[in-house]
Design a protein around this motif. Structure first.
Motif, short mmCIF file in Angstrom:
data_model
loop_
_atom_site.label_atom_id
_atom_site.label_comp_id
_atom_site.label_asym_id
_atom_site.label_seq_id
_atom_site.Cartn_x
_atom_site.Cartn_y
_atom_site.Cartn_z
N ASN B 31 93.04 -11.74 -70.26
CA ASN B 31 91.61 -12.04 -70.21
C ASN B 31 90.99 -12.02 -71.60
OD1 ASN B 31 91.95 -11.70 -67.32
ND2 ASN B 31 91.86 -9.49 -67.71
N MET B 32 90.17 -13.02 -71.87
CA MET B 32 89.46 -13.07 -73.13
C MET B 32 88.01 -13.46 -72.89
SD MET B 32 92.32 -14.60 -75.77
CE MET B 32 91.43 -14.02 -77.23
N PHE B 33 87.14 -12.97 -73.77
CA PHE B 33 85.69 -13.09 -73.56
C PHE B 33 85.00 -13.45 -74.87
CE2 PHE B 33 85.87 -10.72 -69.53
CZ PHE B 33 87.06 -10.04 -69.67
N TRP B 34 83.90 -14.18 -74.74
CA TRP B 34 82.98 -14.39 -75.85
C TRP B 34 81.60 -13.86 -75.46
CZ3 TRP B 34 83.60 -15.26 -80.78
CH2 TRP B 34 84.75 -15.91 -81.23
N ILE B 46 79.02 -15.10 -72.72
CA ILE B 46 78.86 -16.55 -72.80
C ILE B 46 79.88 -17.25 -71.90
CG2 ILE B 46 78.81 -18.55 -74.34
CD1 ILE B 46 78.36 -16.58 -76.67
N TYR B 47 81.14 -16.96 -72.13
CA TYR B 47 82.24 -17.51 -71.35
C TYR B 47 83.37 -16.50 -71.33
CZ TYR B 47 81.14 -22.52 -70.65
OH TYR B 47 80.61 -23.72 -70.22
N PHE B 48 84.21 -16.61 -70.32
CA PHE B 48 85.45 -15.85 -70.34
C PHE B 48 86.59 -16.68 -69.76
CE2 PHE B 48 85.85 -14.53 -65.87
CZ PHE B 48 84.57 -14.69 -65.40
N ASP B 51 93.09 -16.91 -67.92
CA ASP B 51 94.43 -17.47 -68.05
C ASP B 51 94.34 -18.68 -68.96
OD1 ASP B 51 97.05 -18.09 -65.54
OD2 ASP B 51 97.13 -17.88 -67.72
N VAL B 52 95.48 -19.14 -69.41
CA VAL B 52 95.51 -20.34 -70.24
C VAL B 52 94.88 -21.50 -69.48
CG1 VAL B 52 97.03 -21.97 -71.41
CG2 VAL B 52 97.55 -19.54 -71.47
N LYS B 53 94.05 -22.24 -70.18
CA LYS B 53 93.34 -23.42 -69.66
C LYS B 53 92.33 -23.08 -68.57
CE LYS B 53 96.98 -26.73 -70.82
NZ LYS B 53 96.32 -27.22 -72.05
N MET B 54 92.14 -21.81 -68.25
CA MET B 54 91.13 -21.42 -67.26
C MET B 54 89.93 -20.87 -68.00
SD MET B 54 92.81 -22.28 -64.65
CE MET B 54 91.77 -21.73 -63.33
N LYS B 55 88.73 -21.20 -67.50
CA LYS B 55 87.51 -20.70 -68.10
C LYS B 55 86.45 -20.55 -67.03
CE LYS B 55 86.08 -25.36 -69.41
NZ LYS B 55 85.79 -26.30 -70.53
N GLU B 56 85.58 -19.58 -67.26
CA GLU B 56 84.48 -19.33 -66.35
C GLU B 56 83.21 -19.13 -67.16
OE1 GLU B 56 86.42 -19.39 -62.57
OE2 GLU B 56 84.30 -19.13 -63.04
N TYR B 64 77.16 -24.04 -75.23
CA TYR B 64 78.48 -23.59 -75.68
C TYR B 64 79.56 -24.19 -74.79
CZ TYR B 64 75.66 -19.82 -77.76
OH TYR B 64 74.72 -19.09 -78.45
N SER B 65 80.75 -24.29 -75.35
CA SER B 65 81.94 -24.57 -74.55
C SER B 65 83.08 -23.73 -75.14
CB SER B 65 82.30 -26.05 -74.55
OG SER B 65 82.61 -26.47 -75.87
N VAL B 66 84.20 -23.69 -74.42
CA VAL B 66 85.33 -22.87 -74.88
C VAL B 66 86.62 -23.64 -74.66
CG1 VAL B 66 84.30 -20.59 -74.56
CG2 VAL B 66 85.45 -21.71 -72.63
N SER B 67 87.65 -23.15 -75.32
CA SER B 67 88.98 -23.75 -75.17
C SER B 67 90.00 -22.64 -75.23
CB SER B 67 89.22 -24.76 -76.30
OG SER B 67 90.57 -25.19 -76.29
N ARG B 68 90.95 -22.69 -74.28
CA ARG B 68 92.07 -21.74 -74.32
C ARG B 68 93.34 -22.50 -74.00
NH1 ARG B 68 92.84 -15.99 -71.34
NH2 ARG B 68 94.42 -15.16 -72.75
#
Lengths: 115, 114
Positions: B31-34, B46-48, B51-56, B64-68
């Protein structure tokens, strides 16, 4: 509504004295965890202590203890024998079982330790 | 020792620029968070990603947007930076879903949008 409330924007304490930082929380979930973090002026957030909602004993970690009063929904942090290096922002946080991965933070309390 | 590394401590950008904030963790955390941190408001999610390619979306995802793409790396993107996005940005990671898992934070990025 605020889920985590820290009513003390700033606190002063004399070196070597104990200090209590207040935190109240609001949840209807019976299963939750409470955390305290320290943020020195350098910016990094440091995990200090954890209390689970079902824990019978108050958590302690060295000079840090958590005064957990479940019925009052309070989780105050007690720092004993304050040191100059304790000057920092302190954040109370909560994670609910029904909240998934989310952790909710309070607004923080800035502690100043005087020599 | 566990480590969460944010690419920049200080960053100055101009209004309208596309801004990338990078975060890397070496703990194999799922799990990773901003978060962004503003005085009197604490940390706001902001986002978390769990898993890889998963975002909420978190509480304040607008703008904002995110990339994993890889497990260890979580990027925050300001699509078109605005002055109200001037803030301290913190990346964090946790292992698993246990309630008692603390967040491990990076040192933060102080972003100024001019």
């Amino acid at each position: 509504a605020q889920k985590i409330t820290q009513t003390q924007p700033g606190m002063f304490v004399q070196e070597k004295e104990a200090v209590t930082l207040d935190c109240t929380y609001d949840t209807s979930d019976p299963s939750y965890g409470l955390f305290w973090y320290k943020q020195p002026s350098s910016g990094e957030m440091i995990f200090l202590i954890y209390q689970g909602s079902y824990d019978q004993q108050n958590a302690t970690e060295g000079r840090y203890s958590l005064n957990f009063q479940k019925a009052r929904k309070s989780a105050n942090l007690v720092i004993s024998a304050s040191q100059l290096g304790d000057s920092a922002m302190y954040f109370c946080a909560m994670r609910e079982n029904t909240g998934g991965f989310k952790t909710i933070f309070g607004a923080g309390t800035r502690l100043f330790v005087k020599a | 020792d566990v480590k969460v590394t944010q690419s920049s401590r200080y960053l100055v950008k101009r209004t309208g620029e596309k801004v990338f904030l990078e975060c890397v963790q070496d703990m194999d955390h799922e799990n990773m968070f901003w978060y962004r941190q503003d005085p009197g408001l604490g940390l706001r999610l902001i986002y978390f990603s769990y898993d890889v390619k998963m975002k909420e979306k978190g509480d304040i995802p607008e703008g904002y947007s995110v990339s994993r793409e890889k497990k260890e790396r979580f990027s925050l993107i300001l699509e078109s930076a605005s002055t109200n996005q001037t803030s301290m940005y913190l990346c964090a990671s946790t292992m698993g879903q246990g309630l008692n898992q603390p967040q491990h934070f990076g040192d933060g990025t102080r972003l100024s949008i001019l």
